[in-house]
Design a protein around this motif. Structure first.
Motif, mmCIF file in Angstrom:
data_model
loop_
_atom_site.group_PDB
_atom_site.id
_atom_site.type_symbol
_atom_site.label_atom_id
_atom_site.label_comp_id
_atom_site.label_asym_id
_atom_site.label_seq_id
_atom_site.Cartn_x
_atom_site.Cartn_y
_atom_site.Cartn_z
ATOM 1 N N CYS A 181 28.573 -1.683 -8.571
ATOM 2 C CA CYS A 181 29.245 -0.590 -7.858
ATOM 3 C C CYS A 181 28.471 -0.121 -6.629
ATOM 4 O O CYS A 181 28.983 0.693 -5.856
ATOM 5 C CB CYS A 181 29.498 0.587 -8.800
ATOM 6 N N GLY A 182 27.229 -0.590 -6.445
ATOM 7 C CA GLY A 182 26.456 -0.191 -5.270
ATOM 8 C C GLY A 182 25.276 0.712 -5.571
ATOM 9 O O GLY A 182 24.644 1.228 -4.634
ATOM 10 N N LYS A 183 24.938 0.904 -6.849
ATOM 11 C CA LYS A 183 23.842 1.808 -7.217
ATOM 12 C C LYS A 183 22.516 1.392 -6.582
ATOM 13 O O LYS A 183 21.835 2.198 -5.936
ATOM 14 C CB LYS A 183 23.677 1.864 -8.749
ATOM 15 N N SER A 184 22.137 0.138 -6.790
ATOM 16 C CA SER A 184 20.852 -0.345 -6.274
ATOM 17 C C SER A 184 20.842 -0.371 -4.751
ATOM 18 O O SER A 184 19.817 -0.065 -4.127
ATOM 19 C CB SER A 184 20.550 -1.740 -6.826
ATOM 20 N N THR A 185 21.975 -0.714 -4.137
ATOM 21 C CA THR A 185 22.062 -0.724 -2.670
ATOM 22 C C THR A 185 21.829 0.672 -2.116
ATOM 23 O O THR A 185 21.077 0.857 -1.152
ATOM 24 C CB THR A 185 23.436 -1.244 -2.209
#
Length: 222
Positions: A193-197
């Protein structure tokens, strides 16, 4: 975790916790960020978001965990599948899976609204009264902003259908977030979902406080 929290208390740095463990996030984080499809769909004081989520994805995410913890006979599930980051729908990215979706959800992307203490991107949110005294950490000398994102996008260019073709994969879209010294912020959501980004962008923006990252788009080759 205790060591990290002790160091945060002593040194005053901000702690960003990327996790699938909602119980841990609820226990140790001052604020929580819920992500879906590369976007922030809900954010706010942890107690407000956990006790009274407004976005229907956040409600489903919490319902899944609660059904496991209470030993329910049927696991609460969010129907459907996450859309491809190379082909997101033009409206709300959760609309195909949302039980409350209407025409406006499929045609128009919702903006993040609400209060500083509890914001959500939903055309049909479940509204609750904010708890008395709830609100964001004030920007005092002890809790100054150290990283600020404003409409930040991260787009990966990856190989598509042929040897020389490239397709855009939208890892992060329109992120707005402020991180303050001395606070712990949890970032939650399904895998991909884009957490690490989001966490990597925050770290990259963390120069001399207050560090600000305002970018219409950043494209990364892959």
């Amino acid at each position: 975790m205790k060591l990290l929290l002790d160091l945060r208390e002593r040194l005053g740095f901000a702690l960003i916790l990327v996790s699938h463990d909602l119980a841990l996030v609820s226990d140790v984080c001052d604020r929580v960020v819920v992500m879906y499809g590369g976007q922030i769909v809900e954010t706010g004081v942890t107690a407000d978001v956990m006790e009274a989520p407004a976005h229907h994805y956040a409600r489903g995410l919490l319902g899944s965990v609660l059904s496991l913890e209470t030993g329910a006979e049927r696991l609460t599930q969010i129907r459907g599948v996450v859309p491809s980051p190379a082909d997101f729908p033009k409206g709300c990215r959760f609309s195909d899976r949302c039980p409350m979706a209407t025409g406006i959800c499929r045609d128009t992307a919702p903006a993040l609204e609400g209060t500083d203490g509890h914001g959500y991107a939903c055309h049909h949110p479940r509204r609750h009264r904010q708890r008395e005294g709830a609100g964001p950490m004030s920007a005092t000398a002890e809790h100054r902003p150290i990283a600020e994102l404003s409409d930040v996008h991260v787009v990966h260019a990856s190989r598509g259908g042929g040897m020389f073709s490239r397709e855009k994969v939208y890892a992060l879209t329109g992120a707005d977030l402020v991180i303050r010294s001395g606070e712990t912020v949890g970032i939650v959501g399904e895998s991909g979902c884009g957490k690490s980004t989001l966490a990597k962008v925050l770290v990259a923006c963390n120069g001399r406080p207050p560090a600000r990252c305002r970018s219409p788009a950043r494209t990364c080759g892959r």
